[in-house]
Write a protein that holds these residues in place. Structure first.
Motif, PDB file in Angstrom:
ATOM      1  N   ILE A  71     -14.681  32.486 -47.205  1.00  0.00           N
ATOM      2  CA  ILE A  71     -13.601  32.164 -46.251  1.00  0.00           C
ATOM      3  C   ILE A  71     -12.921  33.444 -45.770  1.00  0.00           C
ATOM      4  CG2 ILE A  71     -11.367  31.016 -45.939  1.00  0.00           C
ATOM      5  CD1 ILE A  71     -12.329  28.783 -47.684  1.00  0.00           C
ATOM      6  N   HIS A  72     -12.860  33.587 -44.455  1.00  0.00           N
ATOM      7  CA  HIS A  72     -12.342  34.817 -43.847  1.00  0.00           C
ATOM      8  C   HIS A  72     -10.931  34.627 -43.283  1.00  0.00           C
ATOM      9  CE1 HIS A  72     -12.025  37.674 -40.394  1.00  0.00           C
ATOM     10  NE2 HIS A  72     -12.473  38.511 -41.297  1.00  0.00           N
ATOM     11  N   HIS A  73     -10.676  33.497 -42.650  1.00  0.00           N
ATOM     12  CA  HIS A  73      -9.328  33.253 -42.122  1.00  0.00           C
ATOM     13  C   HIS A  73      -9.083  31.755 -41.923  1.00  0.00           C
ATOM     14  CE1 HIS A  73     -11.693  33.580 -38.284  1.00  0.00           C
ATOM     15  NE2 HIS A  73     -10.841  32.660 -37.848  1.00  0.00           N
ATOM     16  N   VAL A  74      -7.775  31.427 -41.803  1.00  0.00           N
ATOM     17  CA  VAL A  74      -7.371  30.060 -41.466  1.00  0.00           C
ATOM     18  C   VAL A  74      -6.623  30.133 -40.139  1.00  0.00           C
ATOM     19  CG1 VAL A  74      -5.962  28.073 -42.142  1.00  0.00           C
ATOM     20  CG2 VAL A  74      -7.211  29.366 -43.884  1.00  0.00           C
ATOM     21  N   ALA A  75      -7.010  29.270 -39.195  1.00  0.00           N
ATOM     22  CA  ALA A  75      -6.393  29.278 -37.868  1.00  0.00           C
ATOM     23  C   ALA A  75      -5.624  27.989 -37.644  1.00  0.00           C
ATOM     24  CB  ALA A  75      -7.464  29.429 -36.792  1.00  0.00           C
ATOM     25  N   TYR A  76      -4.334  28.146 -37.308  1.00  0.00           N
ATOM     26  CA  TYR A  76      -3.453  27.001 -37.045  1.00  0.00           C
ATOM     27  C   TYR A  76      -3.293  26.823 -35.548  1.00  0.00           C
ATOM     28  CZ  TYR A  76      -2.335  27.576 -41.937  1.00  0.00           C
ATOM     29  OH  TYR A  76      -2.420  27.692 -43.307  1.00  0.00           O
ATOM     30  N   ARG A  77      -3.429  25.599 -35.090  1.00  0.00           N
ATOM     31  CA  ARG A  77      -3.216  25.335 -33.667  1.00  0.00           C
ATOM     32  C   ARG A  77      -1.733  25.202 -33.386  1.00  0.00           C
ATOM     33  NH1 ARG A  77      -6.449  20.621 -31.079  1.00  0.00           N
ATOM     34  NH2 ARG A  77      -8.104  21.959 -31.883  1.00  0.00           N
ATOM     35  N   VAL A  78      -1.253  25.991 -32.426  1.00  0.00           N
ATOM     36  CA  VAL A  78       0.162  25.959 -32.042  1.00  0.00           C
ATOM     37  C   VAL A  78       0.243  25.830 -30.521  1.00  0.00           C
ATOM     38  CG1 VAL A  78       0.879  27.360 -34.026  1.00  0.00           C
ATOM     39  CG2 VAL A  78       0.304  28.499 -31.879  1.00  0.00           C
ATOM     40  N   LYS A  79       1.440  25.506 -30.050  1.00  0.00           N
ATOM     41  CA  LYS A  79       1.619  25.335 -28.597  1.00  0.00           C
ATOM     42  C   LYS A  79       1.759  26.674 -27.882  1.00  0.00           C
ATOM     43  CE  LYS A  79       2.735  20.730 -27.576  1.00  0.00           C
ATOM     44  NZ  LYS A  79       1.342  20.324 -27.742  1.00  0.00           N
ATOM     45  N   GLU A  84       0.424  42.092 -31.676  1.00  0.00           N
ATOM     46  CA  GLU A  84       1.806  41.956 -31.174  1.00  0.00           C
ATOM     47  C   GLU A  84       1.850  40.947 -30.025  1.00  0.00           C
ATOM     48  OE1 GLU A  84       4.729  44.004 -31.881  1.00  0.00           O
ATOM     49  OE2 GLU A  84       3.720  44.742 -33.681  1.00  0.00           O
ATOM     50  N   GLU A  85       0.733  40.875 -29.309  1.00  0.00           N
ATOM     51  CA  GLU A  85       0.621  39.974 -28.154  1.00  0.00           C
ATOM     52  C   GLU A  85      -0.622  39.123 -28.341  1.00  0.00           C
ATOM     53  OE1 GLU A  85       2.691  39.887 -25.624  1.00  0.00           O
ATOM     54  OE2 GLU A  85       3.896  41.617 -26.255  1.00  0.00           O
ATOM     55  N   PRO A  86      -0.630  37.906 -27.761  1.00  0.00           N
ATOM     56  CA  PRO A  86      -1.837  37.082 -27.834  1.00  0.00           C
ATOM     57  C   PRO A  86      -3.014  37.768 -27.135  1.00  0.00           C
ATOM     58  CG  PRO A  86       0.023  35.826 -26.964  1.00  0.00           C
ATOM     59  CD  PRO A  86       0.455  37.253 -27.032  1.00  0.00           C
ATOM     60  N   ARG A  87      -4.203  37.493 -27.616  1.00  0.00           N
ATOM     61  CA  ARG A  87      -5.410  38.001 -26.938  1.00  0.00           C
ATOM     62  C   ARG A  87      -6.424  36.872 -26.829  1.00  0.00           C
ATOM     63  NH1 ARG A  87      -8.610  41.442 -31.611  1.00  0.00           N
ATOM     64  NH2 ARG A  87      -7.327  40.808 -33.347  1.00  0.00           N
ATOM     65  N   PRO A  88      -7.412  37.022 -25.965  1.00  0.00           N
ATOM     66  CA  PRO A  88      -8.397  35.950 -25.803  1.00  0.00           C
ATOM     67  C   PRO A  88      -9.282  35.836 -27.043  1.00  0.00           C
ATOM     68  CG  PRO A  88      -8.663  37.669 -24.105  1.00  0.00           C
ATOM     69  CD  PRO A  88      -7.645  38.162 -25.069  1.00  0.00           C
ATOM     70  N   GLY A  89      -9.445  34.622 -27.548  1.00  0.00           N
ATOM     71  CA  GLY A  89     -10.372  34.378 -28.655  1.00  0.00           C
ATOM     72  C   GLY A  89     -11.604  33.685 -28.100  1.00  0.00           C
ATOM     73  N   CYS A 103      -3.444  29.935 -32.852  1.00  0.00           N
ATOM     74  CA  CYS A 103      -4.481  29.651 -31.888  1.00  0.00           C
ATOM     75  C   CYS A 103      -3.964  28.604 -30.906  1.00  0.00           C
ATOM     76  CB  CYS A 103      -5.636  29.124 -32.719  1.00  0.00           C
ATOM     77  SG  CYS A 103      -6.993  28.543 -31.817  1.00  0.00           S
ATOM     78  N   GLN A 104      -4.108  28.896 -29.635  1.00  0.00           N
ATOM     79  CA  GLN A 104      -3.564  28.023 -28.585  1.00  0.00           C
ATOM     80  C   GLN A 104      -4.678  27.693 -27.607  1.00  0.00           C
ATOM     81  OE1 GLN A 104      -0.466  30.079 -26.469  1.00  0.00           O
ATOM     82  NE2 GLN A 104      -0.450  28.653 -24.767  1.00  0.00           N
ATOM     83  N   ARG A 105      -4.828  26.425 -27.334  1.00  0.00           N
ATOM     84  CA  ARG A 105      -5.787  26.044 -26.297  1.00  0.00           C
ATOM     85  C   ARG A 105      -5.211  26.413 -24.954  1.00  0.00           C
ATOM     86  NH1 ARG A 105      -8.296  20.213 -27.949  1.00  0.00           N
ATOM     87  NH2 ARG A 105      -9.605  21.008 -29.603  1.00  0.00           N
ATOM     88  N   VAL A 106      -6.006  27.062 -24.133  1.00  0.00           N
ATOM     89  CA  VAL A 106      -5.455  27.611 -22.905  1.00  0.00           C
ATOM     90  C   VAL A 106      -4.951  26.524 -21.963  1.00  0.00           C
ATOM     91  CG1 VAL A 106      -5.977  28.979 -20.850  1.00  0.00           C
ATOM     92  CG2 VAL A 106      -6.661  29.783 -23.096  1.00  0.00           C
ATOM     93  N   GLU A 107      -5.571  25.360 -22.025  1.00  0.00           N
ATOM     94  CA  GLU A 107      -5.114  24.283 -21.123  1.00  0.00           C
ATOM     95  C   GLU A 107      -3.789  23.685 -21.586  1.00  0.00           C
ATOM     96  OE1 GLU A 107      -7.891  24.184 -22.887  1.00  0.00           O
ATOM     97  OE2 GLU A 107      -8.186  22.261 -23.876  1.00  0.00           O
ATOM     98  N   ASP A 108      -3.325  24.029 -22.838  1.00  0.00           N
ATOM     99  CA  ASP A 108      -2.057  23.482 -23.343  1.00  0.00           C
ATOM    100  C   ASP A 108      -0.887  24.009 -22.528  1.00  0.00           C
ATOM    101  OD1 ASP A 108      -3.274  22.017 -25.207  1.00  0.00           O
ATOM    102  OD2 ASP A 108      -2.647  23.206 -26.934  1.00  0.00           O
TER     103      ASP A 108
END
Ligand code: CMX
Length: 135
Positions: A76-84, A103-108, A130-135
């Motif tokens: 296991i390398h990381h855990v990603a939480y979905r946020v708005k 410091e700033e969001p970047r494209p995943g 992690c944020q869905r871009v359509e959100d």
């Protein structure tokens, strides 16, 4: 709170060798594969309900995942939480004194915006917002 676990990242040395455990033994569906140049990884996403498992294979020895594999081996390398709002989460984490990787969001991958908190500030777990871009 975060909306859900978006994905759990698992470092592998070879996607080809790792995939059958998930697709054949666990019966999970492979929904997406992508090279993420920025992170120097090739990824494969497998569905678990609305969450996913993200397998990560390094594309170069300089990849953060290559370093992880050298030091700790596959796992296991990381855990990603979905946020708005990733930018807001990062700002708040910084204000709270957490050590940020971004410091700033970047494209995943998969059309998402992402930002990482350093594992040393997160109980030893590399933590991604992690944020869905359509959100
Ligand atoms: N989980 C938990 N601990 C980790 C870790 C991880 N994934 N990666 C590194 N560490 C620990 C190391 O074990 C080490 O601990 P000790 O000092 O106690 O030995 C410490 O953090 C520093 O490790 P390092 O090997 O010196 O690694 P770096 O500082 O060079 O990098 C990190 C670590 C997390 C900053 C870097 O990997 C990073 O920036 N990660 C974010 C980007 C990323 O991982 N991208 C790949 C996934 C992309 C995607 O999902 O799209």
């Amino acid at each position: 709170p975060p909306e859900q676990i978006d994905h759990i990242g698992i470092a592998v040395t070879s996607l080809r060798e790792a995939l059958p455990f998930y697709t054949e033994q666990l019966g999970m569906k492979l929904i997406h594969q992508e090279v993420i140049e920025d992170q120097q990884v090739t990824t494969a996403f497998l569905a678990v309900g609305e969450s996913t498992i993200e397998l990560l294979e390094p594309t170069s020895p300089d990849s953060p995942v290559a370093k992880f594999l050298d030091k700790r081996g596959p796992g296991i390398h990381h855990v990603a939480y979905r946020v708005k709002d990733v930018a807001d989460r990062l700002r708040r984490a910084k204000k709270a004194g957490l050590r940020l990787i971004d410091e700033e969001p970047r494209p995943g991958g998969h059309g998402k915006l992402i930002g990482f908190v350093h594992p040393k500030s997160a109980g030893g777990v590399l933590t991604e917002f992690c944020q869905r871009v359509e959100d």
